[in-house]
Design an enzyme around this catalytic site. Structure first.
Site, PDB file in Angstrom:
ATOM      1  N   GLY A 295      34.012  42.270   7.047  1.00  0.00           N
ATOM      2  CA  GLY A 295      35.060  41.296   7.249  1.00  0.00           C
ATOM      3  C   GLY A 295      36.296  42.017   5.889  1.00  0.00           C
ATOM      4  O   GLY A 295      37.555  42.140   6.151  1.00  0.00           O
ATOM      5  N   SER A 296      35.412  42.107   4.499  1.00  0.00           N
ATOM      6  CA  SER A 296      36.618  42.486   4.026  1.00  0.00           C
ATOM      7  C   SER A 296      36.969  43.683   4.145  1.00  0.00           C
ATOM      8  O   SER A 296      38.808  43.060   3.656  1.00  0.00           O
ATOM      9  CB  SER A 296      35.909  42.675   2.734  1.00  0.00           C
TER      10      SER A 296
ATOM     11  N   ASN B  77      35.929  28.650   4.896  1.00  0.00           N
ATOM     12  CA  ASN B  77      33.997  29.235   4.626  1.00  0.00           C
ATOM     13  C   ASN B  77      33.702  28.073   4.258  1.00  0.00           C
ATOM     14  O   ASN B  77      32.542  27.724   3.746  1.00  0.00           O
ATOM     15  CB  ASN B  77      34.054  30.790   4.196  1.00  0.00           C
TER      16      ASN B  77
ATOM     17  N   GLN C  95      34.414  33.335  10.242  1.00  0.00           N
ATOM     18  CA  GLN C  95      33.351  31.932   9.936  1.00  0.00           C
ATOM     19  C   GLN C  95      33.596  31.761  11.248  1.00  0.00           C
ATOM     20  O   GLN C  95      32.855  30.814  11.777  1.00  0.00           O
ATOM     21  CB  GLN C  95      33.824  31.655   9.360  1.00  0.00           C
TER      22      GLN C  95
ATOM     23  N   SER D 209      32.848  39.844  10.599  1.00  0.00           N
ATOM     24  CA  SER D 209      31.737  40.637  10.107  1.00  0.00           C
ATOM     25  C   SER D 209      30.278  39.725  11.111  1.00  0.00           C
ATOM     26  O   SER D 209      30.023  38.927  11.541  1.00  0.00           O
ATOM     27  CB  SER D 209      31.994  40.046   9.101  1.00  0.00           C
TER      28      SER D 209
ATOM     29  N   HIS E  77      27.262  39.438  10.159  1.00  0.00           N
ATOM     30  CA  HIS E  77      25.919  39.573   9.582  1.00  0.00           C
ATOM     31  C   HIS E  77      26.314  38.130   9.159  1.00  0.00           C
ATOM     32  O   HIS E  77      25.380  36.853   8.761  1.00  0.00           O
ATOM     33  CB  HIS E  77      25.602  39.832   8.009  1.00  0.00           C
TER      34      HIS E  77
ATOM     35  N   CYS F  37      30.544  27.170 -11.797  1.00  0.00           N
ATOM     36  CA  CYS F  37      29.682  28.094 -12.693  1.00  0.00           C
ATOM     37  C   CYS F  37      28.673  28.879 -11.147  1.00  0.00           C
ATOM     38  O   CYS F  37      27.574  29.502 -12.071  1.00  0.00           O
ATOM     39  CB  CYS F  37      28.715  26.470 -12.831  1.00  0.00           C
TER      40      CYS F  37
END
Lengths: 141, 395
Positions: free
Chosen positions: B70-71, B151, B179, B199, B201, B324
């Site tokens: 996808g990227s 997403n 998505q 994508s 996966h 984080c």
């Protein structure tokens, strides 16, 4: 794994967790906007930190560094506790990922803030620079 | 029991997709560019996969370009449309504030190269308004790129309406549908889409393979030089096993779309209803116009990374838009785009389901999350201040 076994242990089984109703000194550092706040409570007798507790809002390493910092100062003379460095906390935890080092800085600052509060409450003179933050937290400063 | 509820990150492969890949490792192993019979057998197989994928999207086979994911498809679509626009003096691009970084970082780079980017507001519910797209289009707009579904918060955008506006104004329209494809109906004709990224996966296919759909008539610049593969637009020997896995997974997902969506929606709603019982929590994103498998919550007074590490220890794999988890200090740009304050956005949890999840697993999640939230709140000085009234609850 992102974290060492020691970090995960202190995160999942934090030592000295909780509040202290009759604390002799309380230190709170960090801010919610950055995603971590640590609050440390100390009990002092004859210049010795006889008990220490903490409460933390933050990520896994914020909780683990808080826990480790309390272990490192518990039972120590206050003059020794103020020499606690963030590096000592990191080493005791077998390292932290680079982006988490600021958590150890907060832990060091929280201990110092609690000691400063104890000194202030009891009118004890101290050198400001001994209790100044040793390092720069990229987020909170 | 361990519950995998991070299907928006990646999915387990389906047995059908795994089986579809197997012949391409040692039986149909030829290079589709080779002229001998071994190569030609691979070339025919590639053609078949392309046709299958096209049929699932309402496209023609020659409009399908296989990519590494996808990227890459996002990068190629956006750069190509931008550079082709610039040739005609068009240097303006419209997108939204909560796109995937594959889109936002490409746009940032184009800005440094002299393009002007308008990022549309997504509102508190995470929905882009078609009228905002219409109002933002200018004479020099080279591209509109809006994600099909978000997403993190799962909101489904009014893609057909946005597509119709772009078509009418003759502006190329790209959508990052990573998505959406395989989860909700996507049809490039009905939705008036010129370019689309997907994508494998994300719908039980293999990692490292995706598709850029590019409508016939919409020019596309070469992204990787060095060969005539993919009609000269993307050089490199085709990842035939991956492509076969993608095609099989997509066919399977599309043919079971309705039943899978019904199953996931029931589980999703059970989670949303259950988690809403936790005081001072909020569902992120519009409740109705959302992906069948997406649950996104914020819990006041706690931080997301510690939440998801403790959930992992209790047997639940989830994700968080917390700062984080990403190594940055700012929480998710998606949650900030919804207008959430930093301190709330830090306490986020995303559970993303697939058709493999069960109701029993939802019960485990609904037991684990309140326990962990209560435990973390109990040790949180922020929560202490909120409960004592030193600070006011924001949610």
């Amino acid at each position: 794994m992102l974290y060492s076994e020691k970090v995960m242990d202190h995160f999942q089984n934090p030592r000295n967790l909780g509040k202290m109703e009759d604390a002799d000194g309380i230190g709170e550092v960090g801010n919610a906007k950055c995603g971590d706040i640590m609050k440390m409570y100390i009990k002092v007798a004859d210049g010795i930190i006889t008990d220490v507790k903490f409460n933390t809002f933050g990520c896994g390493s914020a909780i683990a560094t808080s826990s480790m910092a309390t272990e490192l100062v518990k039972g120590k003379p206050i003059t020794e506790a103020v020499k606690l460095t963030n590096q000592a906390v990191v080493e005791a935890l077998d390292g932290l990922p680079a982006q988490k080092i600021h958590c150890s800085v907060l832990a060091e600052e929280a201990i110092k803030a609690a000691v400063k509060d104890y000194y202030d409450r009891n009118g004890i003179c101290y050198d400001e620079k001994d209790l100044a933050p040793a390092d720069e937290c990229p987020c909170c400063h | 029991m361990y519950v995998y509820a991070d299907n928006a990150a990646t999915t387990a492969m389906s047995k059908t997709a795994i089986r579809a890949m197997e012949p391409y490792f040692d039986t149909i192993y030829g290079n589709p560019s080779s002229l001998h019979s071994v190569g030609q057998r691979a070339a025919e197989a590639l053609m078949e996969q392309r046709a299958k994928v096209a049929a699932c999207l309402g496209a023609k086979p020659e409009e399908i370009y296989f990519t590494s994911g996808g990227s890459e498809a996002d990068n190629q679509a956006i750069r190509s449309a931008a550079l082709l626009g610039a040739k005609k003096g068009k240097r303006h691009i419209i997108s939204s504030a909560f796109e995937h970084h594959a889109v936002l970082h490409t746009l940032k780079k184009l800005e440094r190269e002299g393009f002007e980017v308008t990022l549309l507001d997504v509102g508190p519910l995470g929905l882009i308004r078609p009228e905002d797209v219409a109002a933002a289009i200018r004479e020099d707009t080279a591209l509109v790129t809006i994600m099909y579904a978000n997403n993190e918060v799962g909101t489904i955008q009014p893609i057909a309406e946005i597509g119709a506006i772009c078509r009418e104004k003759k502006v190329p329209f790209h959508t990052d549908a990573v998505q959406a494809v395989g989860h909700i109906p996507v049809d490039v004709d009905k939705d008036h889409i010129d370019m689309l990224s997907l994508s494998a996966h994300k719908f039980h296919g293999p990692k490292g393979v995706g598709v850029l759909y590019c409508r016939k008539g919409q020019p596309l610049l070469t992204f990787i030089e060095g060969g005539a593969q993919e009609r000269g637009r993307r050089a490199g020997t085709e990842n035939l096993a991956g492509i076969a896995g993608l095609a099989a997974a997509l066919e399977e997902a599309v043919s079971h779309l309705d039943e899978n969506a019904a199953h996931m929606t029931a589980l999703r709603d059970k989670l949303i209803d259950g988690l809403s019982q936790i005081p001072h929590s909020r569902l992120n994103g519009d409740r109705a116009r959302r992906l069948p498998g997406n649950v996104s919550f914020c819990f006041e007074g706690i931080e997301g990374e510690s939440l998801l590490l403790l959930l992992d220890a209790k047997g639940v794999a989830a994700s968080s838009g917390s700062a984080c988890t990403s190594g940055s200090l700012d929480p998710s740009h998606v949650l900030l785009a919804l207008g959430l304050p930093h301190e709330i956005a830090h306490g986020s949890l995303r559970l993303s389901l697939s058709e493999y999840n069960t109701e029993e697993e939802m019960d485990l999640i609904l037991k684990a999350v309140p326990e962990v939230v209560a435990y973390l709140r109990d040790m949180s000085p922020v929560w202490e201040d909120l409960e004592k009234g030193v600070k006011h609850h924001a949610i």
